[in-house]
Design a protein around this motif. Structure first.
Motif, PDB file in Angstrom:
ATOM      1  N   LEU A  72       0.721  -1.158   0.148  1.00 47.47           N
ATOM      2  CA  LEU A  72      -0.055  -0.038  -0.300  1.00 47.47           C
ATOM      3  C   LEU A  72       0.932   1.172   0.087  1.00 47.47           C
ATOM      4  O   LEU A  72       0.578   2.469  -0.541  1.00 47.47           O
ATOM      5  CB  LEU A  72      -0.871   0.172   1.383  1.00 47.47           C
ATOM      6  N   LYS A  73       1.813   1.085   1.380  1.00 41.22           N
ATOM      7  CA  LYS A  73       2.984   2.517   0.930  1.00 41.22           C
ATOM      8  C   LYS A  73       3.476   2.683  -0.862  1.00 41.22           C
ATOM      9  O   LYS A  73       3.740   3.893  -0.922  1.00 41.22           O
ATOM     10  CB  LYS A  73       4.084   1.915   1.697  1.00 41.22           C
ATOM     11  N   ARG A  74       3.563   1.615  -1.493  1.00 40.67           N
ATOM     12  CA  ARG A  74       4.596   1.855  -2.456  1.00 40.67           C
ATOM     13  C   ARG A  74       3.433   2.173  -3.584  1.00 40.67           C
ATOM     14  O   ARG A  74       3.895   3.417  -4.499  1.00 40.67           O
ATOM     15  CB  ARG A  74       4.677  -0.190  -3.283  1.00 40.67           C
ATOM     16  N   TYR A  75       1.855   1.656  -3.363  1.00 44.94           N
ATOM     17  CA  TYR A  75       0.788   2.322  -4.531  1.00 44.94           C
ATOM     18  C   TYR A  75       0.347   3.622  -3.769  1.00 44.94           C
ATOM     19  O   TYR A  75       0.324   4.723  -5.083  1.00 44.94           O
ATOM     20  CB  TYR A  75      -0.217   1.471  -3.883  1.00 44.94           C
ATOM     21  N   LYS A  76       1.011   3.957  -2.482  1.00 43.95           N
ATOM     22  CA  LYS A  76       0.470   5.603  -2.576  1.00 43.95           C
ATOM     23  C   LYS A  76       1.925   6.612  -3.171  1.00 43.95           C
ATOM     24  O   LYS A  76       1.584   7.094  -3.508  1.00 43.95           O
ATOM     25  CB  LYS A  76       0.782   5.362  -0.356  1.00 43.95           C
ATOM     26  N   LYS A  77       3.029   6.534  -2.679  1.00 43.59           N
ATOM     27  CA  LYS A  77       3.367   6.488  -3.437  1.00 43.59           C
ATOM     28  C   LYS A  77       4.276   6.800  -4.694  1.00 43.59           C
ATOM     29  O   LYS A  77       4.083   7.961  -5.798  1.00 43.59           O
ATOM     30  CB  LYS A  77       5.268   5.631  -2.852  1.00 43.59           C
ATOM     31  N   LYS A  98      10.583   7.527 -12.161  1.00 45.84           N
ATOM     32  CA  LYS A  98      10.303   6.870 -11.463  1.00 45.84           C
ATOM     33  C   LYS A  98       9.532   5.273 -10.605  1.00 45.84           C
ATOM     34  O   LYS A  98       8.386   6.557  -9.986  1.00 45.84           O
ATOM     35  CB  LYS A  98      11.961   5.895 -10.530  1.00 45.84           C
ATOM     36  N   TYR A  99       8.817   4.381 -10.942  1.00 48.43           N
ATOM     37  CA  TYR A  99       7.990   4.385 -10.756  1.00 48.43           C
ATOM     38  C   TYR A  99       7.628   2.659 -10.025  1.00 48.43           C
ATOM     39  O   TYR A  99       8.661   1.976 -11.049  1.00 48.43           O
ATOM     40  CB  TYR A  99       5.804   4.015 -11.338  1.00 48.43           C
ATOM     41  N   LYS A 100       7.134   2.134  -8.810  1.00 51.66           N
ATOM     42  CA  LYS A 100       7.295   1.489  -8.378  1.00 51.66           C
ATOM     43  C   LYS A 100       6.734  -0.479  -9.050  1.00 51.66           C
ATOM     44  O   LYS A 100       6.749  -1.252  -9.163  1.00 51.66           O
ATOM     45  CB  LYS A 100       7.596   1.436  -6.790  1.00 51.66           C
ATOM     46  N   SER A 101       5.750   0.010  -9.231  1.00 52.77           N
ATOM     47  CA  SER A 101       4.321  -0.783  -9.519  1.00 52.77           C
ATOM     48  C   SER A 101       4.278  -0.672 -11.146  1.00 52.77           C
ATOM     49  O   SER A 101       4.247   0.289 -12.062  1.00 52.77           O
ATOM     50  CB  SER A 101       2.965  -0.908  -8.605  1.00 52.77           C
ATOM     51  N   THR A 102       3.721  -2.206 -11.760  1.00 50.44           N
ATOM     52  CA  THR A 102       3.722  -2.349 -13.181  1.00 50.44           C
ATOM     53  C   THR A 102       2.333  -1.328 -13.436  1.00 50.44           C
ATOM     54  O   THR A 102       2.538  -0.879 -14.398  1.00 50.44           O
ATOM     55  CB  THR A 102       3.439  -3.878 -13.524  1.00 50.44           C
TER      56      THR A 102
END
Length: 334
Positions: A72-77, A98-102
């Motif tokens: 959730l933290k990754r999605y929030k970022k 730069k993004y964390k999730s696909t």
């Protein structure tokens, strides 16, 4: 269920069961653990497996809660970065992020390379960053100057250019700031700033930006400053600094425009110099001579011109010799 509630109700259940068993069986039981006898009430032995199960389930839930928290933290970022990307696209200043999730990367790869131009501004959004960007774009589009210093927009950004144009309308003196930084801005913006600058500056100050001039700006200056003292040297300086390459027709237009701006001797000096520098100005030179009624000097010059050139002026003089006076303007093609 939240972990704190799970802990509370699990402990409560163990206490209830342990208390109930203890109230029914007031006895002890000895258990050998690795040869070590452990004697505890039966109620405790009933609760021990429950406590072990509780610990195991607690750590299991805590582990996956932590994993979910990180996701959730990754999605929030990613969401925050996407909002920033959309805001940049609205402001027509896309930047690579730069993004964390696909999922975020699939969308961000588009907005990071795009300009978003709203069809209208009836857009509702609760995110203040997007709302602020939309408000800026709306005001700038509607001709209102806004302070966008909290955004880093490039000087060539169309919104930056339009915003400066809006400011020039509200604050003409700002044109001086633009002109001093013309290396950063598009050429057309600098020309517009120079045109505004001419509205309140003296010719001596205007000449400092001679390199920005084009022919249309030169004509605009002659019209705007016709009541001021303009000399032929001012015009020559601007033409040279701007490296203007005028056509025959443009030289003739210049000759006409200077009639109401320069004194007769200044007009003559101007085109004598231009005639020696560029043969395309010869027609404008003859026109000036004829307009000043310097017929003998015009005839003298036309005698040196090769046959077939400047025939219109030769015809004008021949008709004049025959006593037929026609307006000189009929013999120039502009």
């Amino acid at each position: 269920m939240r972990l704190n509630k799970y802990i509370f109700f699990s402990i409560l259940l163990m206490l209830i069961i342990g208390g109930f068993v203890y109230s029914q069986i007031d006895a002890k039981y000895t258990f050998n653990l690795f040869g070590i006898p452990i004697t505890l009430p039966v109620a405790v032995w009933i609760v021990v497996p429950m406590f072990i199960m509780f610990l195991a389930s607690f750590f299991h839930m805590a582990y996956y809660s932590f994993i979910n928290f990180m996701v959730l933290k990754r999605y929030k970022k990613d969401y925050d970065i996407l909002v920033k990307s959309f805001a940049n696209a609205l402001l027509r200043e896309p930047k690579i992020n730069k993004y964390k999730s696909t999922e975020a990367k699939n969308l961000g790869n588009i907005t990071d390379h795009s300009h978003i131009i709203p069809q209208d501004f009836r857009i509702e959004t609760k995110d203040e960053r997007l709302k602020r960007a939309l408000d800026y774009v709306k005001d700038i589009t509607n001709g209102i100057y806004v302070d966008i210093s909290n955004y880093t927009l490039s000087p060539s950004n169309p919104l930056t250019v339009q915003n400066i144009k809006n400011r020039l309308k509200e604050e003409p003196t700002y044109s001086g700031v633009v002109l001093k930084n013309c290396d950063e801005y598009p050429k057309e913006l600098c020309k517009e700033a120079l045109q505004v600058y001419m509205g309140f500056s003296e010719v001596s100050k205007i000449k400092e930006y001679a390199k920005i001039f084009d022919f249309s700006l030169l004509l605009y200056m002659l019209e705007a400053k016709k009541d001021e003292a303009i000399s032929h040297t001012d015009i020559i300086y601007i033409l040279q600094q701007a490296s203007m390459q005028l056509t025959i027709k443009e030289y003739l237009v210049l000759a006409q425009k200077t009639k109401d701006v320069l004194a007769p001797d200044e007009r003559l000096k101007l085109f004598e110099i231009l005639k020696n520098e560029d043969e395309k100005s010869e027609a404008a030179y003859v026109y000036t001579l004829l307009d000043l009624e310097m017929i003998d000097k015009a005839l003298e010059f036309l005698d040196t011109v090769p046959e077939g050139e400047l025939e219109n002026f030769k015809a004008y003089l021949e008709l004049k010799e025959c006593g037929k006076n026609y307006p000189l303007e009929l013999f120039i093609c502009i």
